[in-house]
Design a protein around this motif. Structure first.
Motif, PDB file in Angstrom:
ATOM      1  N   THR A   1       0.824  -1.208   0.000  1.00  0.00           N
ATOM      2  CA  THR A   1       0.000   0.000   0.000  1.00  0.00           C
ATOM      3  C   THR A   1       0.859   1.259   0.000  1.00  0.00           C
ATOM      4  O   THR A   1       0.685   2.163  -0.836  1.00  0.00           O
ATOM      5  N   LEU A   2       1.814   1.335   0.932  1.00  0.00           N
ATOM      6  CA  LEU A   2       2.669   2.525   1.008  1.00  0.00           C
ATOM      7  C   LEU A   2       3.542   2.660  -0.243  1.00  0.00           C
ATOM      8  O   LEU A   2       3.746   3.771  -0.752  1.00  0.00           O
ATOM      9  N   GLY A   3       4.062   1.533  -0.745  1.00  0.00           N
ATOM     10  CA  GLY A   3       4.885   1.588  -1.942  1.00  0.00           C
ATOM     11  C   GLY A   3       4.117   2.090  -3.143  1.00  0.00           C
ATOM     12  O   GLY A   3       4.643   2.887  -3.947  1.00  0.00           O
ATOM     13  N   THR A   4       2.866   1.644  -3.276  1.00  0.00           N
ATOM     14  CA  THR A   4       2.038   2.121  -4.389  1.00  0.00           C
ATOM     15  C   THR A   4       1.756   3.613  -4.271  1.00  0.00           C
ATOM     16  O   THR A   4       1.851   4.365  -5.255  1.00  0.00           O
TER      17      THR A   4
ATOM     18  N   TYR B   1       2.167   8.919  -6.266  1.00  0.00           N
ATOM     19  CA  TYR B   1       1.846  10.295  -5.899  1.00  0.00           C
ATOM     20  C   TYR B   1       3.077  10.970  -5.294  1.00  0.00           C
ATOM     21  O   TYR B   1       3.655  10.478  -4.316  1.00  0.00           O
ATOM     22  N   ARG B   2       3.473  12.082  -5.867  1.00  0.00           N
ATOM     23  CA  ARG B   2       4.662  12.795  -5.410  1.00  0.00           C
ATOM     24  C   ARG B   2       4.532  13.253  -3.961  1.00  0.00           C
ATOM     25  O   ARG B   2       5.507  13.287  -3.228  1.00  0.00           O
ATOM     26  N   ALA B   3       3.324  13.643  -3.562  1.00  0.00           N
ATOM     27  CA  ALA B   3       3.135  14.117  -2.191  1.00  0.00           C
ATOM     28  C   ALA B   3       3.434  13.013  -1.187  1.00  0.00           C
ATOM     29  O   ALA B   3       4.067  13.251  -0.147  1.00  0.00           O
ATOM     30  N   ALA B   4       2.993  11.791  -1.501  1.00  0.00           N
ATOM     31  CA  ALA B   4       3.266  10.657  -0.605  1.00  0.00           C
ATOM     32  C   ALA B   4       4.761  10.350  -0.565  1.00  0.00           C
ATOM     33  O   ALA B   4       5.321  10.063   0.501  1.00  0.00           O
ATOM     34  N   GLU B   5       5.424  10.439  -1.705  1.00  0.00           N
ATOM     35  CA  GLU B   5       6.870  10.211  -1.749  1.00  0.00           C
ATOM     36  C   GLU B   5       7.607  11.258  -0.931  1.00  0.00           C
ATOM     37  O   GLU B   5       8.535  10.936  -0.169  1.00  0.00           O
ATOM     38  N   ALA B   6       7.198  12.518  -1.057  1.00  0.00           N
ATOM     39  CA  ALA B   6       7.860  13.591  -0.319  1.00  0.00           C
ATOM     40  C   ALA B   6       7.648  13.448   1.187  1.00  0.00           C
ATOM     41  O   ALA B   6       8.545  13.736   1.987  1.00  0.00           O
ATOM     42  N   ALA B   7       6.460  12.993   1.578  1.00  0.00           N
ATOM     43  CA  ALA B   7       6.142  12.896   3.001  1.00  0.00           C
ATOM     44  C   ALA B   7       6.753  11.663   3.657  1.00  0.00           C
ATOM     45  O   ALA B   7       7.196  11.718   4.813  1.00  0.00           O
ATOM     46  N   LEU B   8       6.797  10.547   2.930  1.00  0.00           N
ATOM     47  CA  LEU B   8       7.192   9.277   3.537  1.00  0.00           C
ATOM     48  C   LEU B   8       8.574   8.794   3.135  1.00  0.00           C
ATOM     49  O   LEU B   8       9.167   7.962   3.830  1.00  0.00           O
TER      50      LEU B   8
ATOM     51  N   TYR C   1      11.574   8.723   5.629  1.00  0.00           N
ATOM     52  CA  TYR C   1      11.437   7.757   6.721  1.00  0.00           C
ATOM     53  C   TYR C   1      11.672   6.329   6.217  1.00  0.00           C
ATOM     54  O   TYR C   1      12.324   5.522   6.889  1.00  0.00           O
ATOM     55  N   MET C   2      11.136   6.032   5.041  1.00  0.00           N
ATOM     56  CA  MET C   2      11.287   4.681   4.500  1.00  0.00           C
ATOM     57  C   MET C   2      12.756   4.353   4.217  1.00  0.00           C
ATOM     58  O   MET C   2      13.251   3.277   4.565  1.00  0.00           O
ATOM     59  N   TYR C   3      13.473   5.295   3.602  1.00  0.00           N
ATOM     60  CA  TYR C   3      14.880   5.043   3.286  1.00  0.00           C
ATOM     61  C   TYR C   3      15.730   4.993   4.554  1.00  0.00           C
ATOM     62  O   TYR C   3      16.670   4.204   4.649  1.00  0.00           O
ATOM     63  N   ALA C   4      15.403   5.846   5.515  1.00  0.00           N
ATOM     64  CA  ALA C   4      16.167   5.833   6.769  1.00  0.00           C
ATOM     65  C   ALA C   4      15.978   4.516   7.517  1.00  0.00           C
ATOM     66  O   ALA C   4      16.944   3.916   8.009  1.00  0.00           O
TER      67      ALA C   4
ATOM     68  N   VAL D   1      11.994  -2.870   2.598  1.00  0.00           N
ATOM     69  CA  VAL D   1      12.467  -3.280   1.284  1.00  0.00           C
ATOM     70  C   VAL D   1      11.282  -3.495   0.341  1.00  0.00           C
ATOM     71  O   VAL D   1      11.372  -3.213  -0.868  1.00  0.00           O
ATOM     72  N   ILE D   2      10.148  -3.949   0.870  1.00  0.00           N
ATOM     73  CA  ILE D   2       8.942  -4.105   0.057  1.00  0.00           C
ATOM     74  C   ILE D   2       8.415  -2.737  -0.359  1.00  0.00           C
ATOM     75  O   ILE D   2       8.027  -2.524  -1.520  1.00  0.00           O
ATOM     76  N   VAL D   3       8.407  -1.794   0.566  1.00  0.00           N
ATOM     77  CA  VAL D   3       7.925  -0.443   0.250  1.00  0.00           C
ATOM     78  C   VAL D   3       8.772   0.183  -0.853  1.00  0.00           C
ATOM     79  O   VAL D   3       8.249   0.687  -1.864  1.00  0.00           O
ATOM     80  N   ILE D   4      10.083   0.187  -0.682  1.00  0.00           N
ATOM     81  CA  ILE D   4      10.979   0.854  -1.627  1.00  0.00           C
ATOM     82  C   ILE D   4      10.917   0.201  -3.000  1.00  0.00           C
ATOM     83  O   ILE D   4      10.855   0.874  -4.035  1.00  0.00           O
TER      84      ILE D   4
END
Length: 256
Positions: A79-82, A87-94, A97-100, A135-138
């Motif tokens: 869900t988060l990965g999709t 959506y750029r806004a979701a990428e900018a917000a999350l 945190y996901m990469y960290a 890793v699934i999200v990214i």
């Protein structure tokens, strides 16, 4: 080149396993070291533990922890990965945190989960999620971003709305690459399962490993590691089977 099908496809992996077993047995006999017992001795110990009723109940408990953690990781991760990929806004917000959290050592969160949930199944499942989720999200986000623009444009030409584009075009096109991330997540989840059982709640296969390690019983340690590796191989094999079922329409050369 046409891939092998049927029993002949099992010949290379079985040959590799046989060679590894022979090398293990020969190396341990020549080294004659306590930390490297022969494979035959390890298999005999595994049979003893199974006959004593120690393996199957522990294995069942560990598999339940693994399945629960993977189910949560798949539901949240896909869900988060999709959302991040679409959506750029979701990428900018999350994204930060996901990469960290992907690069952070997952086991350092074990004391936090122990404090929050106590030494029970919830803490172990949380560790499994920490190991496999990011890793699934990214990977899913990368797969969604990599969907060719031509497919999206074609969908719009035929009158598809955003919801139809997402479920009829984006997700099917991103699925092959997303499955690669799921396979990685499954392998990491097995590591999270055994680490959580060893460091948070001494239960399942982790309990036997902890007790054997404390008494420097390398034969038992290796016997349990064989079980853990088998669990990982079965889980990854199931993932490959699901991949083939979902992406069977793709040519072999196009699969991730």
């Amino acid at each position: 080149m046409t891939p092998r099908r049927g029993p002949s496809a099992l010949l290379p992996p079985l040959s590799g396993l046989l060679c590894g077993a022979v090398l293990w047995e020969a190396a341990s006999r020549m080294a004659d070291a306590a930390f490297l017992p022969p494979l035959t001795k390890v298999l005999a110990r595994l049979a003893e533990l199974t006959a004593a009723g120690k393996i199957l109940p522990s294995l069942l408990s560990s598999v339940i922890n693994l399945v629960l953690g993977l189910a949560i990781s798949l539901a949240v991760g896909l869900t988060l990965g999709t959302l991040m990929g679409r959506y750029r806004a979701a990428e900018a917000a999350l994204g930060i945190y996901m990469y960290a959290l992907l690069t952070a050592p997952s086991l350092v969160f074990a004391p936090v989960f122990f404090s929050l949930f106590g030494p029970g199944r919830t803490s172990i499942v949380a560790v499994v999620v920490m190991y496999s989720l990011f890793v699934i999200v990214i990977t899913t986000a990368s797969a969604v971003r990599g969907v060719p623009a031509q497919l999206l444009e074609m969908g719009r030409v035929y009158g598809a709305g955003e919801r139809q584009l997402l479920f009829k075009v984006v997700l099917p096109a991103a699925l092959p690459m997303a499955m690669a991330g799921i396979r990685l997540g499954v392998g990491r989840a097995v590591a999270g399962m055994i680490n959580g059982e060893m460091f948070i709640a001494v239960v399942g296969l982790g309990q036997i490993l902890t007790e054997a390690g404390g008494s420097f019983d390398s034969t038992t340690v290796l016997a349990i590691l064989l079980v853990v590796v088998t669990v990982a191989l079965v889980a990854i094999g199931i993932t490959h089977w699901v991949d083939r079922r979902l992406n069977g329409w793709l040519p072999e050369t196009s699969r991730t």
